[in-house]
Write an enzyme that holds these catalytic residues in place. Structure first.
Site, PDB file in Angstrom:
ATOM      1  N   GLY A 114       7.293  32.416  70.559  1.00  0.00           N
ATOM      2  CA  GLY A 114       8.021  31.691  69.528  1.00  0.00           C
ATOM      3  C   GLY A 114       9.222  30.980  70.107  1.00  0.00           C
ATOM      4  O   GLY A 114       9.724  31.344  71.177  1.00  0.00           O
ATOM      5  N   GLY A 157      16.763  29.648  70.581  1.00  0.00           N
ATOM      6  CA  GLY A 157      16.213  30.084  71.853  1.00  0.00           C
ATOM      7  C   GLY A 157      14.733  30.377  71.740  1.00  0.00           C
ATOM      8  O   GLY A 157      14.026  29.732  70.974  1.00  0.00           O
ATOM      9  N   LYS A 158      14.248  31.361  72.504  1.00  0.00           N
ATOM     10  CA  LYS A 158      12.834  31.685  72.519  1.00  0.00           C
ATOM     11  C   LYS A 158      12.617  33.177  72.303  1.00  0.00           C
ATOM     12  O   LYS A 158      13.510  33.991  72.527  1.00  0.00           O
ATOM     13  CB  LYS A 158      12.207  31.274  73.857  1.00  0.00           C
ATOM     14  N   ASP A 213      18.878  35.257  54.269  1.00  0.00           N
ATOM     15  CA  ASP A 213      17.933  34.283  54.822  1.00  0.00           C
ATOM     16  C   ASP A 213      16.491  34.753  54.608  1.00  0.00           C
ATOM     17  O   ASP A 213      15.686  34.756  55.539  1.00  0.00           O
ATOM     18  CB  ASP A 213      18.210  34.047  56.305  1.00  0.00           C
TER      19      ASP A 213
END
Length: 957
Positions: free
Chosen positions: A644, A649-650, A761
């Site tokens: 992802g 970032g990752k 969220d």
């Protein structure tokens, strides 16, 4: 390079140069037989991180750690928890006298298990637990006629079980738990071998759980000549009926078949198993009458929940079961009044949720003194008589609570207790601090403990918050260590937790006695005691497996263990001199590295972990990882491990040294975004624990990194499944289960966390799906705590994701828990439409509002409904579901329900739709393809819906 210039530096080239000189002359004088010494060197040539002592002239005479010899033969190799990486080569067959081979908890020891092990005909113990081995189980292992123990659990093995294992006539312990083994259970047919031939094995099914075995359980698998104590095949994909031949196994003490796809009637001769102590058949598709358990007088633990048994009255054996400590019969159709006699036995826990029990609940008799929980949610109890019972009683959603008793303490769900630590003696250490890599033992001394997690497949008690169980466990392990001369000061058991596989997992710490660090040989021994079942656990605990963490030995920095290559056999005096020079250079090199490491954990802008500032979170559970450990577990952040990515970032898939699969979220270097979110997420997740919240494993702030390590959730995000990207078919019942799970996690945050937490969220990219499609709420970077002085709201800048934002919060900047409820309402609409909240300029909330027409039974929604789940008229409970969603997205927060009310309403809808709240086994079809198969998320294609923890959020003042 001139070798003479090496004395002016400590570079890698210099070391190589000296090593080349060191290898110039060799002699062959040795105590180990030359061919065996050569074979071990060949095996070690494929490894990194071998023991420090593997530098002498000869394995036997130099006493290499982990190697035992007899008459110049190598007979045992035990190398656990060293962080060994590489492969186990076919050269292992050059050790023909080997009796014991144990390489457990080296997660980077990978590749296939070599077929040549089948030539080690004297091998008695093959223990490869918690490594990274892949490929199939070699059929050649069937040649090992002397084998007693075969433990291959917690690897990445796949393919079928070779029928040749039926040739292991001496084996009494066969363990393949927690792999990806598939296909049917092999049995003999006159031509081929099968597992029914293992007549001496007492435990050969006790560790077959958590795999992908399929097909029926063969009737010929069981026969009267077998000596099985445990038949445990949980969490597979087995189908068909339970064979009646299981009733021939009079030696059986435990049966776990839960979490499969078994159907048909339970064999009536099951009550022939008079020695049965534990029976778990939950989460299957069993039908017919509820089994008659009369005559199984020693039954202690019973769970048959979530099946499709016929409607029945309270069974007669309720009144005769005198040994039961735990009875779990949830989501069934049992009716009638619960007899008082049920509570007279040794009961600790009674969970009978979602049935049709009625009348009066009478607890006024001579009930068990150990009874601590009676959970009768969602039944028809009208009256109660509690007598002297003062422990937990839950009657939520019963007529008793709905007819004038809503204020009763029995009409609310009590808050879960926090994790506790239990030790062999009670610590009372005030105002004491330990260095970062050390903990305090029960004698108030700081030392570096050996850590691991023990997983109990069975336990004969249910009051898991009872400290006496863990005190006795710690004491038993402590005395076990002393018996085998392991110098320990104490053993601590902490964080008891019933995981999603219904295994009781407990974290353990072994503290060294009168010193700061264990030696390598002592760590080997503790691991070996677990793997060879030398530790005797208290009788209330059943069979187990253990996962050890890589130990940081004295003089090493976490994750910086030297990458030693293979040993050199036999060296001249000149070689020894050169090696001494190399050692001196290495010492200088290590000192320099240690100096660099001393300041590694000083991360500006977050926490200074070397101080006692009140701003530091109480990280009692999460681990602090070094960057080297993170690089190793993610293969240096390789693209093949990337699952992802987003603005922050990752996310990478990783495998820790103890074999645990994790998701690693790494912030972009130099990014100004995310410092506070990183800190918030760590603080939030370190203190909340719920099956529907993603679990925090640890963090890394080494070298200015911002890395969070979570549990790995294999089936990606809800958004991926709704879009069809994941390949998982989300039918109506599965969507209801996901809604229920996500709502339960949020209700916990709002009402049971102390202080309450607002997520801020909630969206489909932040709802993850585990291997059974259970929902887990993730990404707590925007979460806020609602302290007591905040009353009902927090005034704060608006943050969230477009499309899910509460309009009232957006306008007033006043954040409440009802802001999460609004976002959850949008999520409910997303579940039925599979549409993004804002798609092609259309807002799904407005679209549904415009389409609703009560007089036409919601038929106008057909155009909006996800076509993969049928039409409006075909979905039972849809009208109530839409009503609930629209209540959640009311403009004013006061008109929205609480999350606990949402949970209750979803459960009502599930009853209408005839849905169990636990996901069906085998629910992923087909499996994921490509990289976006799990972790914290997959990958997204646009701005608002990029996958998960990193999707951009709006921020306004």
């Amino acid at each position: 390079m001139e070798c003479g210039s090496c004395l002016h530096g400590v570079g890698l080239g210099c070391l190589v140069c000296l090593l080349i000189l060191a290898l110039g002359t060799l002699f062959t004088s040795a105590d180990t037989l030359p061919n065996e010494a050569s074979a071990l060197v060949g095996v070690a040539s494929n490894w990194q991180n071998i023991p420090n002592t593997w530098a002498g002239e000869d394995p036997c005479s130099s006493h290499w750690d982990g190697v035992k010899c007899s008459n110049s033969h190598i007979i045992s190799i035990t190398l656990s928890n060293l962080g060994i990486s590489g492969i186990l080569s076919e050269e292992i067959e050059g050790l023909p006298e080997l009796v014991h081979l144990e390489l457990s908890y080296n997660a980077d020891l990978n590749g296939p298990i070599p077929h040549s092990i089948g030539n080690l005909v004297k091998l008695q113990n093959l223990i490869l637990v918690g490594c990274g081995f892949s490929g199939s189980i070699p059929a050649e292992l069937g040649r090992l006629s002397s084998l007693l123990v075969l433990s291959l659990n917690s690897n990445h093995l796949h393919g079928p079980i070779p029928g040749a294992l039926g040739n292991l006539s001496s084996v009494h312990w066969l363990d393949i738990t927690d792999n990806m083994i598939s296909g049917p259970i092999p049995v003999s047919d006159g031509t081929n071998l099968g597992l029914d031939m293992l007549t001496n094995c007492q435990h050969f099914f006790s560790h077959f759980g958590k795999n992908n075995l399929s097909g029926p359980i063969p009737p010929s698998l069981f026969h009267s000549e077998m000596k099985l104590l445990h038949v445990i095949l949980d969490n597979n994909h087995l189908s068909g009926s339970i064979p009646t031949t299981i009733g021939l196994m009079r030696t059986l003490e435990d049966v776990r078949l839960d979490g499969n796809e078994l159907s048909g009637n339970v064999p009536p001769n099951l009550n022939n198993l008079t020695r049965l102590v534990d029976l778990r058949l939950s989460n299957n598709q069993l039908t017919g009458p509820l089994p008659n358990l009369t005559g199984i007088d020693g039954l202690t633990y019973l769970d048959m929940s979530n099946n499709s048994f016929d409607e029945s009255e309270v069974p007669s054996w309720f009144s005769t079961s005198q040994s039961l400590t735990t009875i779990i019969l949830e989501y069934l159709s049992i009716s009638g009044q619960i007899p008082t006699s049920l509570f007279v036995s040794q009961l600790q826990t009674v969970r009978l949720r979602n049935n049709r029990f009625n009348g009066t609940l009478d607890l006024s008799g001579q009930i068990s003194s150990r009874l601590s929980l009676v959970d009768l949610q969602h039944n028809n109890i009208q009256k109660i008589n509690t007598g002297n019972y003062l422990q937990e009683l839950i009657l939520v959603d019963n007529p008793y609570c709905e007819e004038g008793e809503s204020g009763s303490k029995y009409c609310t769900i009590p808050q879960q207790s926090s994790d506790t630590m239990y030790s062999t003696s009670t610590p009372n250490c005030r105002n004491s601090l330990c260095p970062l890599d050390q903990d305090m033992d029960s004698h108030c001394s700081c030392s570096c403990p050996y850590r691991g997690t023990i997983y109990f497949l069975l336990q004969y008690f249910s009051d898991i918050n009872n400290s006496s169980h863990y005190f006795s466990l710690g004491t038993s392990l402590y005395h076990g260590c002393l018996e085998y001369q392991v110098p320990v000061s104490s053993v601590s058991a902490l964080n008891p937790y019933m995981n999603n596989d219904h295994y009781l997992q407990i974290d353990l710490k072994f503290f060294p006695d009168r010193k700061v660090y264990f030696d390598e040989s002592e760590v080997f021994l503790i691991s070996s005691l677990f793997n060879n079942r030398n530790f005797t656990v208290p009788p209330e605990f059943g069979p187990y497996y253990f996962g050890g963490q890589q130990y940081i030995f004295q003089g090493t920095v976490p994750g910086s263990k030297s990458k030693k290559g293979p040993p050199v056999i036999g060296a001249t005096v000149g070689v020894i001199v050169l090696l001494s020079a190399i050692i001196c250079l290495l010492i200088l090199h290590k000192k320099r590295k240690a100096k660099e490491a001393a300041s590694r954990f000083q991360f500006s802008g977050l926490w200074n972990l070397s101080t006692s500032s009140s701003s530091i979170p109480q990280l009692t559970g999460p681990r602090i990882f070094s960057l080297e450990e993170i690089r190793k577990c993610t293969k240096n952040f390789s693209e093949e491990n990337c699952i992802g990515s987003g603005a922050y970032g990752k996310v990478y898939r990783g495998v820790l040294a103890d074999g645990q699969v994790v998701a690693v979220k790494r912030a972009q270097q130099g990014s100004s975004q995310g410092n506070q979110e990183f800190k918030t997420e760590i603080e939030m997740l370190s203190r909340v624990h719920h099956k529907n919240l993603v679990s925090l494993v640890g963090l890394c702030i080494d070298h200015n990194e911002k890395i969070v390590v979570y549990e790995y959730v294999p089936n990606g995000t809800l958004r991926e499944s709704l879009s069809g990207k994941s390949g998982i078919r989300m039918d109506w019942k599965r969507r209801l289960r996901v809604a229920h799970g996500a709502a339960s996690g949020l209700a916990y945050l709002h009402e049971l966390a102390n202080p309450p937490i607002i997520h801020r969220d909630i969206k489909s990219n932040n709802i993850l799906l585990d291997h059974r499609l259970n929902a887990k709420v993730s990404d707590f970077g925007l979460s806020r705590t609602l302290f007591d002085d905040a009353k009902h709201h927090i005034t704060t800048q608006v943050k969230g994701t477009v499309g899910y934002l509460d309009p009232e919060y957006y306008m007033t900047q006043q954040l409440t828990e009802k802001s999460d409820v609004y976002s959850f309402g949008v999520l409910l609409l997303e579940l039925v439409t599979a549409r993004k909240p804002i798609e092609e300029g259309q807002y799904v909330v407005r679209q549904v509002k415009d389409a609703i027409d009560k007089q036409k039974n919601l038929l106008n929604l057909d155009e909006l409904l996800d076509p993969t789940i049928a039409t409006v008229s075909a979905l039972r409970g849809l009208e109530n579901f839409i009503d609930l969603a629209m209540k959640c997205v009311e403009d004013e927060s006061r008109d929205r329900p609480s999350m606990s009310e949402v949970v209750k309403e979803i459960e009502n809808i599930m009853q209408v739709a005839d849905v169990n709240s636990t996901a069906e086994s085998g629910s992923t079809s087909p499996p994921f393809a490509g990289k976006s198969g799990g972790g914290l998320a997959g990958t997204g294609e646009d701005f608002e819906y990029s996958s998960d923890p990193f999707s951009p959020r709006t921020e306004s003042k």
